[in-house]
Design an enzyme around this catalytic site. Structure first.
Site, PDB file in Angstrom:
ATOM      1  N   SER A  38      52.425  47.730  41.885  1.00  0.00           N
ATOM      2  CA  SER A  38      53.113  46.713  41.295  1.00  0.00           C
ATOM      3  C   SER A  38      54.079  47.205  40.608  1.00  0.00           C
ATOM      4  O   SER A  38      54.969  47.850  41.427  1.00  0.00           O
ATOM      5  CB  SER A  38      52.121  45.815  40.401  1.00  0.00           C
ATOM      6  OG  SER A  38      52.814  44.747  39.845  1.00  0.00           O
ATOM      7  N   ASP A 150      48.470  41.810  44.702  1.00  0.00           N
ATOM      8  CA  ASP A 150      48.563  42.815  43.903  1.00  0.00           C
ATOM      9  C   ASP A 150      47.479  43.831  44.140  1.00  0.00           C
ATOM     10  O   ASP A 150      46.382  43.633  44.122  1.00  0.00           O
ATOM     11  CB  ASP A 150      48.458  42.310  42.625  1.00  0.00           C
ATOM     12  CG  ASP A 150      48.790  43.118  41.468  1.00  0.00           C
ATOM     13  OD1 ASP A 150      48.681  44.404  41.588  1.00  0.00           O
ATOM     14  OD2 ASP A 150      49.119  42.584  40.260  1.00  0.00           O
TER      15      ASP A 150
END
Length: 248
Positions: A38, A150
């Site tokens: 991320s 993610d």
């Protein structure tokens, strides 16, 4: 001595990563490979292209005022990554992993298989967007007819990816789970649930790090605390300096 760097996810809390890195840079540390998830992957890409922490912080400070988060009422996510995509296109010269100055490994989650998927070659920006696609908030990213979200869901601190490549490994986690009171909003409740789930995949990775830093006071910040960047930067910087003073 080859030194690796692994950076956790954490959205706006990436400012603390930059404070940690500023302390390391001031002490003369250099990194030979990077792994991240991320915001950690995004910072890693900028580092791998030769940017310094203070320069990356300036980018963050400017971009947070250009509406990185855009509402997009769709079934798979309420926020659009269009602003983030444009920011990455503006500030990254590299379009492929192979164009970076250092090896970079990006942790994502394959939504189709439910397994962690690592990218270290091919198109760079789609992989960074996939690694940053927080579930329920952002749409999954389609690459090669598969959907990715993610990387923190399956591996938020991917130390194992570069442990064999380096004799010394630095890990930074800006998303620790602390005791807390009631959440103030549904977004904070969602963040809390994600952090609890993510913690279980971080713990096996911690032991692979020779230096492991969790900036103090991160419980005061949230995923979208963009207006608190200076405070988070300082938290990372001061925590890193204290730990570096104890390093041989």
């Amino acid at each position: 001595m080859s030194t690796g760097l692994v950076l956790s996810g954490g959205a706006a809390k990436g400012y603390a990563h930059l404070g940690v890195l500023q302390a390391f840079f001031e002490r003369g540390w250099q990194f030979d490979c990077v792994a991240g998830t991320s915001i950690g992957a995004i910072i890693g890409a900028l580092l791998a292209e030769g940017r310094e922490p203070a320069d990356i912080k300036n980018i963050f400070d400017r971009e947070k005022n250009i509406n990185l988060l855009r509402f997009s009422w769709q079934t798979s996510g309420i926020l659009s990554q269009s602003g983030l995509r444009r920011a990455l296109t503006r500030h990254l010269k590299a379009r492929r992993f192979e164009e970076l100055g250092l090896p970079l490994f990006v942790s994502t989650t394959d939504l189709n298989s439910g397994k962690n998927q690592v990218f270290n070659s091919g198109e760079l920006i789609p992989a960074l967007l996939a690694s940053s696609a927080i579930p329920l908030l952002f749409e999954p990213v389609n690459m090669g007819n598969r959907l990715f979200i993610d990387g923190g869901i399956t591996c938020n601190l991917p130390a194992h990816l570069i442990r064999p490549r380096c004799s010394r490994l630095v890990g930074v986690n800006v998303n620790p789970v602390h005791e807390t009171g009631e959440s103030d909003s549904w977004l904070q409740s969602l963040e809390r649930v994600l952090n609890i789930a993510i913690q279980s995949n971080i713990e096996p990775e911690i032991g692979l790090c020779d230096v492991y830093i969790v900036p103090e006071g991160m419980q005061a910040f949230h995923l979208f605390s963009l207006g608190m960047g200076d405070r988070m930067f300082d938290a990372g910087y001061n925590s890193a300096l204290r730990q570096l003073d104890q390093c041989p």
